[in-house]
Design an enzyme around this catalytic site. Sequence first.
Site, PDB file in Angstrom:
ATOM      1  N   ASN A  47      33.139  46.522  36.959  1.00 34.67           N
ATOM      2  CA  ASN A  47      32.189  45.953  37.930  1.00 34.67           C
ATOM      3  C   ASN A  47      30.938  46.822  37.991  1.00 34.67           C
ATOM      4  OD1 ASN A  47      33.921  47.863  39.217  1.00 34.67           O
ATOM      5  ND2 ASN A  47      33.468  47.037  41.228  1.00 34.67           N
ATOM      6  N   GLU A  49      27.776  47.168  40.489  1.00 30.91           N
ATOM      7  CA  GLU A  49      27.214  46.762  41.778  1.00 30.91           C
ATOM      8  C   GLU A  49      25.711  46.959  41.838  1.00 30.91           C
ATOM      9  OE1 GLU A  49      29.601  48.685  44.833  1.00 30.91           O
ATOM     10  OE2 GLU A  49      31.262  47.292  44.429  1.00 30.91           O
ATOM     11  N   CYS A  58      31.110  41.194  38.604  1.00 31.22           N
ATOM     12  CA  CYS A  58      32.524  41.590  38.553  1.00 31.22           C
ATOM     13  C   CYS A  58      32.926  42.017  37.140  1.00 31.22           C
ATOM     14  CB  CYS A  58      33.412  40.428  38.963  1.00 31.22           C
ATOM     15  SG  CYS A  58      33.280  39.947  40.685  1.00 31.22           S
ATOM     16  N   GLU A  60      35.538  41.251  35.355  1.00 31.08           N
ATOM     17  CA  GLU A  60      36.032  40.172  34.483  1.00 31.08           C
ATOM     18  C   GLU A  60      34.871  39.475  33.782  1.00 31.08           C
ATOM     19  OE1 GLU A  60      36.721  40.789  37.641  1.00 31.08           O
ATOM     20  OE2 GLU A  60      38.605  39.891  38.291  1.00 31.08           O
ATOM     21  N   CYS A  89      38.412  37.196  41.784  1.00 33.76           N
ATOM     22  CA  CYS A  89      37.683  36.369  42.758  1.00 33.76           C
ATOM     23  C   CYS A  89      37.477  34.951  42.219  1.00 33.76           C
ATOM     24  CB  CYS A  89      36.340  37.009  43.111  1.00 33.76           C
ATOM     25  SG  CYS A  89      35.036  36.704  41.893  1.00 33.76           S
ATOM     26  N   CYS A  92      35.009  34.497  39.223  1.00 31.57           N
ATOM     27  CA  CYS A  92      35.599  34.946  37.947  1.00 31.57           C
ATOM     28  C   CYS A  92      36.634  33.951  37.442  1.00 31.57           C
ATOM     29  CB  CYS A  92      36.208  36.339  38.107  1.00 31.57           C
ATOM     30  SG  CYS A  92      34.936  37.614  38.271  1.00 31.57           S
TER      31      CYS A  92
HETATM   32  N1  THU Z   1      35.200  42.653  41.985  1.00 31.89           N
HETATM   33  C1  THU Z   1      35.488  42.514  40.665  1.00 31.89           C
HETATM   34  O1  THU Z   1      34.985  43.273  39.815  1.00 31.89           O
HETATM   35  N2  THU Z   1      36.320  41.528  40.292  1.00 31.89           N
HETATM   36  C2  THU Z   1      36.909  40.640  41.160  1.00 31.89           C
HETATM   37  O2  THU Z   1      37.538  39.696  40.709  1.00 31.89           O
HETATM   38  C3  THU Z   1      36.818  40.882  42.591  1.00 31.89           C
HETATM   39  C4  THU Z   1      35.726  41.785  43.014  1.00 31.89           C
HETATM   40  C5  THU Z   1      34.285  43.713  42.399  1.00 31.89           C
HETATM   41  C6  THU Z   1      32.958  43.224  42.903  1.00 31.89           C
HETATM   42  C7  THU Z   1      32.543  44.380  43.777  1.00 31.89           C
HETATM   43  O3  THU Z   1      31.899  45.348  42.963  1.00 31.89           O
HETATM   44  C8  THU Z   1      33.832  44.967  44.274  1.00 31.89           C
HETATM   45  O4  THU Z   1      34.845  44.477  43.432  1.00 31.89           O
HETATM   46  C9  THU Z   1      34.154  44.616  45.712  1.00 31.89           C
HETATM   47  O5  THU Z   1      34.045  43.266  45.929  1.00 31.89           O
END
Ligand code: THU
Length: 144
Positions: A47, A49, A58, A60, A89, A92
């Site tokens: 991920n 941010e 994300c 994935e 999520c 994704c």
């Molecule tokens: N996140 C992911 O990388 N994948 C997911 O399927 C769920 C959320 C990340 C996004 C963000 O950087 C952190 O997790 C918190 O939401």
Amino acid sequence: MSISDKECSRLNAAAQAARTFAYAPYSNYRVGAAVLTGEGTIVSGCNVENASYGATICAERVALTRAVAEGKKNFIAIAVATEDGGSPCGICRQVMVELGPEMQVFISDASGAFRSTTVRELLPDSFDGSGLITPARSKMQKTD
Ligand code: THU
């Protein structure tokens, strides 16, 4: 098609390794992902941010879009690694349906424990674009 235990371990390890590269200064929730092609290639992601939170990507989607950009297709499995074994999520899941609807999905936590599911299980009755007629397609499908 289900993958071997060896491939599964290799994929989970790649997701765990990618997790160490997570850029998550806002949530501190670090995620790693790794996608496996039918040819045995693994492409990973983490991920990434952003201070403008909506610009966050994300793990994935980083792994899948990176793989596509490298010319890979035929995705057969994806592994996702988080601290607590959190589930992918909704966005994704939608991208998984688009790029690898038949994928197996492995979800692991920081201890290495994992569970196995599928994209179909994670997003049943999905919108897959089969009802979309693009200009290019409608031209080809024209009968008159
Ligand atoms: N996140 C992911 O990388 N994948 C997911 O399927 C769920 C959320 C990340 C996004 C963000 O950087 C952190 O997790 C918190 O939401």
